[in-house]
Design an enzyme around this catalytic site. Structure first.
Site, PDB file in Angstrom:
ATOM      1  N   LEU A  43       0.841  -1.205   0.000  1.00 33.99           N
ATOM      2  CA  LEU A  43       0.000   0.000   0.000  1.00 33.99           C
ATOM      3  C   LEU A  43       0.874   1.252   0.000  1.00 33.99           C
ATOM      4  O   LEU A  43       0.420   2.345   0.302  1.00 33.99           O
ATOM      5  CB  LEU A  43      -0.966  -0.023   1.189  1.00 33.99           C
ATOM      6  N   SER A  70       6.356   3.109   2.106  1.00 30.10           N
ATOM      7  CA  SER A  70       7.671   3.757   1.997  1.00 30.10           C
ATOM      8  C   SER A  70       7.588   5.007   1.125  1.00 30.10           C
ATOM      9  O   SER A  70       8.262   6.002   1.390  1.00 30.10           O
ATOM     10  CB  SER A  70       8.727   2.786   1.473  1.00 30.10           C
ATOM     11  N   ASP A  98       3.577   5.280  -7.378  1.00 30.87           N
ATOM     12  CA  ASP A  98       3.285   5.456  -5.953  1.00 30.87           C
ATOM     13  C   ASP A  98       3.500   6.890  -5.481  1.00 30.87           C
ATOM     14  O   ASP A  98       2.697   7.441  -4.727  1.00 30.87           O
ATOM     15  CB  ASP A  98       4.146   4.484  -5.136  1.00 30.87           C
TER      16      ASP A  98
HETATM   17  C1  GLA Z   1       5.355  -0.969  -7.192  1.00 29.62           C
HETATM   18  C2  GLA Z   1       6.197   0.174  -7.785  1.00 29.62           C
HETATM   19  C3  GLA Z   1       5.382   1.009  -8.769  1.00 29.62           C
HETATM   20  C4  GLA Z   1       4.666   0.140  -9.782  1.00 29.62           C
HETATM   21  C5  GLA Z   1       3.939  -1.023  -9.106  1.00 29.62           C
HETATM   22  C6  GLA Z   1       3.356  -1.986 -10.095  1.00 29.62           C
HETATM   23  O1  GLA Z   1       4.340  -0.447  -6.378  1.00 29.62           O
HETATM   24  O2  GLA Z   1       6.670   1.010  -6.743  1.00 29.62           O
HETATM   25  O3  GLA Z   1       6.220   1.952  -9.398  1.00 29.62           O
HETATM   26  O4  GLA Z   1       5.552  -0.316 -10.768  1.00 29.62           O
HETATM   27  O5  GLA Z   1       4.792  -1.747  -8.237  1.00 29.62           O
HETATM   28  O6  GLA Z   1       2.352  -1.388 -10.832  1.00 29.62           O
END
Ligand code: GLA
Length: 422
Positions: free
Chosen positions: A145, A148, A198
């Site tokens: 989720l 970090s 993220d």
């Molecule tokens: C992780 C990475 C993102 C993305 C997802 C998969 O959360 O931090 O940048 O690549 O995986 O969609």
């Protein structure tokens, strides 16, 4: 108590003075668009009500001192580091996340060791800058989720805030710029080759909306997402599984996609359309074909999902969510037993669609369900986990919450959180 209050209170307890400010950033779920971000594609995340808050004040000695407060209130202090000496590899473990942000911002000319000068100009006597940070949060760690990234984004806002650059104020860096700097920190200081999903979600999402982001152009649109108004709910299923394969597999998938794009003579897999796919697959070696198929079809599913949401047909996105999961499981091969059981059980319980979210190999899944069947879905998931003797999952209903910002009125945020935790 909000996380901002917890951080401010812990700061006061540790330093005997109030922080200069508190900034916080949320975790996220991604409605759809997985492993598309580093292929220049489309994503559709929303911010969770769960946040990481950073209470911050300037120092006078050029050091960065970071303390995190655990759920039970215990303080864990990282060894203070001289910001000017930070280089990749100099800090390891969790302190690499806040240190990396200070390093990345400094490389962009936002140097926290210069805070002393700015703040001295504002009438206080501080020689060399640096920062004291106290961090509290409730984004479940290791749950896929994005805890970090929430931490990194909140630290970035806190350090910029100490330098007098308040988000959205004139002359301040944009949210998308900050997202790129946080990614730079994550890629080159922490050493994780993640994409932009993220950080952008944490910084740019807004309450009540999903964020439709074209990673290549940086263009984005807030798409209203009021599930309750449609008698629907997004149930988050934190599997509490976290397989060690996750980090190495992520890098392998990413470089596989880059190789596929190179062989196809395109800048990124984003440039392959669904119509082009059959001929592209003929030109790719066996192990790369399924990776390309996932990325190409997933980008198309994001666009279809956005079209349905814009047309007010939220209930119809279910099959796209499930197709995304199947593609991640069979073609991209980043699922695991706990995620598959969660998805299958949610569907068996009556969910309209379900999928894993995030990088994979553990973490969380989401299920879109009618509110009438929410309890059935919950029960079916718990029963399936018991049957497989898996650790019981954590379940909660998620509603799109606010993105990162300064916590001026922590009381408001607290009301906000209570509403969404229902
Ligand atoms: C992780 C990475 C993102 C993305 C997802 C998969 O959360 O931090 O940048 O690549 O995986 O969609």
């Amino acid at each position: 108590m909000s996380q901002a209050h917890r951080a401010a209170r812990a700061f006061l307890a540790q330093y005997g003075r109030a922080p200069l400010g508190v900034w916080s950033a949320p975790g996220r779920v991604n409605l759809i668009g997985e492993h598309t971000d580093y292929n220049d594609g489309f994503v559709l995340p929303f911010a969770l009500p769960h946040r990481i808050a950073v209470a911050a004040a300037p120092r006078a000695d050029g050091m960065l001192a970071v303390t995190t407060i655990s759920d039970n209130g215990r303080a864990q202090r990282a060894e203070p580091v001289a910001v000017a000496d930070l280089e990749p590899g100099t800090v390891t473990g969790w302190p690499a996340y806040p240190s990396g942000v200070a390093w990345a911002l400094r490389r962009q000319g936002y140097d926290i060791t210069a805070a002393g000068r700015d703040i001295a100009a504002a009438g206080r006597e501080i020689a060399a800058g640096g920062a004291d940070l106290v961090i509290a949060g409730d984004v479940p760690a290791g749950a896929g989720l994005s805890s970090s990234h929430a931490l990194e984004c909140a630290v970035a806002l806190a350090l910029l805030g100490l330098l007098g650059h308040e988000l959205d104020a004139g002359g301040a860096p944009s949210r998308q710029e900050i997202a790129r700097w946080v990614q730079h920190s994550e890629n080159d200081f922490v050493g994780a080759p993640t994409g932009l999903l993220d950080q952008t979600a944490s910084l740019c999402c807004t309450k009540g909306n999903v964020l439709f982001l074209d990673v290549r152009s940086g263009e984005s649109e807030q798409v209203p997402f009021d599930a309750a108004a449609e008698d629907l709910a997004v149930l988050v299923i934190d599997t509490r599984a976290n397989h060690s394969l996750a980090d190495s597999a992520y890098g392998e998938r990413r470089s596989g996609c880059e190789r596929a794009a190179e062989l196809l003579g395109v800048p990124a897999l984003r440039d392959v359309s669904v119509d082009d796919l059959p001929s592209a697959l003929e030109r790719l070696p066996g192990e790369l074909g399924p990776l390309a198929r996932h990325v190409v079809t997933e980008n198309a599913r994001v666009l279809e999902t956005v079209a349905l949401l814009r047309a007010g047909k939220m209930a119809q996105i279910g099959p796209l969510l499930t197709a995304s999961h199947e593609s991640l499981r069979d073609d991209y091969r980043v699922s695991c037993a706990e995620l598959d059981v969660a998805v299958d059980a949610a569907l068996a319980g009556g969910a309209l669609g379900a999928r894993m979210v995030g990088g994979g190999f553990g973490g969380s899944a989401i299920a879109l369900t009618s509110t009438a069947l929410l309890d059935d879905v919950r029960r079916t998931v718990f029963a399936a986990y018991a049957e497989h003797a898996f650790t019981p999952p954590r379940l909660f209903v998620a509603v799109p919450a606010a993105g990162a910002g300064r916590d001026e009125a922590a009381e408001d945020r607290e009301t906000d959180q209570n509403e969404h935790h229902a």
